[in-house]
Design a protein around this motif. Structure first.
Motif: not given
Length: 464
Positions: A66, A69-70, A188, A191-192, A195-196
């Motif tokens: 991963d 940032d994700l 997770a 934010e992730s 954002k994905v």
């Protein structure tokens, strides 16, 4: 709870014969292996007891890849495989699987180096099962409308997890142990999830879901000569391309022992996790550590449970376990106790850790542990999927072909001396990391007795 407990001195260990040499000879059926032209490794294990078939596909890339940032990208990709393909909508796929009473699932656990897709059902539906499975592996479309629904479910789930002390403890423990190493992520983040994008799921899928980066196992009432053409039919057209291997950084050096408090003011109990690094899956210490851990915390007959629950009545349960992968996984002992017995529980845990490191385990207790491990191994082989998992493990971690044939004998070879050496190596008190989730004002002073203290709030922010 405490009053009904049996004191340890009155727990009777029945005299049992030593492990019978015959159960030590477990002959595992061997899979036949072949490779498709596109590089897909295939293991076929014929088992004709039941009219069923099960497939497992391991993609050799998981959450460890991963992006920083994700966190969750591997998991999101696996979870979304079933939500629509070039041939079927999410609803159509669910209906097609249900119509033949099959199961089809995909997952990519945090801390794991693999993603997996599994499918199973009646052997008469083998063709359909393979068709559905290959469809989600080769042709997922990650539709935007399904992704939006998925994100809503994930965000609700994360919010729910934040309220659970067990999760807060695990999150902090992995972060303390692994630091910047990718295994420090256990979930997770909002934010992730927010954002994905579909493009990122497509990119992860096209980069890593490749036949030359995968192993496919099949077990069940199939015969090699007829299953091979079917696998070629559905997976032969999967296109291979170069996949960059894991570029894992080394795990951080073990840190000095400390205690970390996650201050949760409304807690009426303390969740305690204590541990450090275990080992890689292919480490020769794997079996000695399995035996050592079984004695210490492997179940209700193990020392932690007998001491903290049966004798002292502090808790409903106390256990320990370890994980192993292509990097050293964690070894963790854990329990949940009433706030006011936090001190006694910490002391009991430390005493048990010291005892297994310093004193020879009585031959009888060791013998019961070895017997239990071998018996549960032999029983687990009745489950076709466990058997298949065992062979995928050999293939993926490059263990010796006779690994499972030797397993019972290797368990039987573990002596009191080996247990002591293994405990000294892996129950490393100089580097023991302890994480407690509980009411700070009640337990902070207690915890200071057990090492330098760091305090965090429930959102993971350090407060002192």
């Amino acid at each position: 709870e405490g009053s009904k407990a049996t004191p340890l001195s009155q727990v009777v260990r029945l005299n049992r014969a030593p492990v019978n040499k015959e159960i030590l000879r477990v002959k595992l059926p061997r899979p036949r292996e072949f490779k498709l032209d596109n590089g897909l490794d295939v293991l076929v294990l014929e088992q004709h007891k039941l009219p069923t078939v099960a497939f497992m596909l391991w993609i050799k890339t998981g959450a460890l890849e991963d992006p920083r940032d994700l966190p969750g990208l591997a998991k999101f990709t696996a979870d979304m495989l079933r939500e629509g393909t070039t041939h079927r909508s999410s609803a159509q796929l669910a209906k097609d699987v249900d119509d033949i009473g099959a199961s089809l699932s995909a997952s990519a656990g945090f801390g794991s180096s693999t993603s997996s897709v599994s499918a199973s059902g009646l052997v008469e539906n083998t063709d359909r099962i393979l068709e559905l499975m290959s469809d989600v592996v080769l042709n997922p479309t990650f539709p935007d409308d399904e992704l939006a629904k998925y994100k809503k479910r994930q965000l609700a789930g994360l919010q729910q997890m934040r309220s659970e002390p067990g999760f807060l403890g695990r999150e902090r423990f992995y972060s303390v142990l692994y630091g910047d190493f990718p295994a420090s992520e256990v979930a997770a983040t909002p934010e992730s999830v927010n954002k994905v994008t579909r493009a990122e799921l497509e990119k992860f899928h096209s980069e890593y879901y490749a036949p030359n980066n995968a192993i496919l196992g099949v077990v069940g009432d199939v015969d090699y000569d007829s299953i091979v053409p079917l696998i070629k039919k559905y997976f032969g057209g999967w296109e291979s391309h170069p996949v960059t291997g894991s570029k894992l950084p080394p795990v951080p050096k073990p840190a000095a022992a400390k205690v970390v408090l996650v201050d949760r003011p409304d807690s009426v109990q303390t969740n305690i996790l204590a541990g450090d690094y275990a080992l890689r899956r292919n480490d020769p210490d794997y079996i000695p550590l399995t035996v050592t851990n079984h004695i210490l915390g492997g179940g209700p007959a193990a020392r932690l449970f007998l001491d903290l629950r049966e004798e002292k009545g502090y808790t409903y349960g106390a256990y320990s376990y370890f994980r192993s992968d292509i990097y050293p996984g964690p070894w963790i002992a854990s329990t949940e106790v009433r706030t006011k017995v936090t001190d006694g529980s910490m002391e009991a845990l430390m005493d048990e850790f010291k005892k297994i490191r310093d004193e020879d385990v009585p031959e009888k207790e060791l013998d019961e542990a070895r017997r239990a491990i071998v018996a549960s191994f032999a029983l687990s082989l009745e489950q076709p999927s466990t058997l298949l998992h065992a062979w995928l493990t050999v293939d993926y971690y490059k263990l010796s072909q006779d690994y499972w044939d030797q397993y019972p004998e290797e368990v039987a070879k573990v002596t009191p001396q080996v247990v002591k050496e293994t405990a000294r190596k892996y129950i490393d008190l100089d580097h023991l990391q302890v994480v407690c989730v509980g009411n700070g004002k009640d337990i902070k002073d207690v915890l200071k007795k057990y090492g330098p203290l760091e305090v965090y709030d429930t959102n993971g922010k350090r407060i002192e």
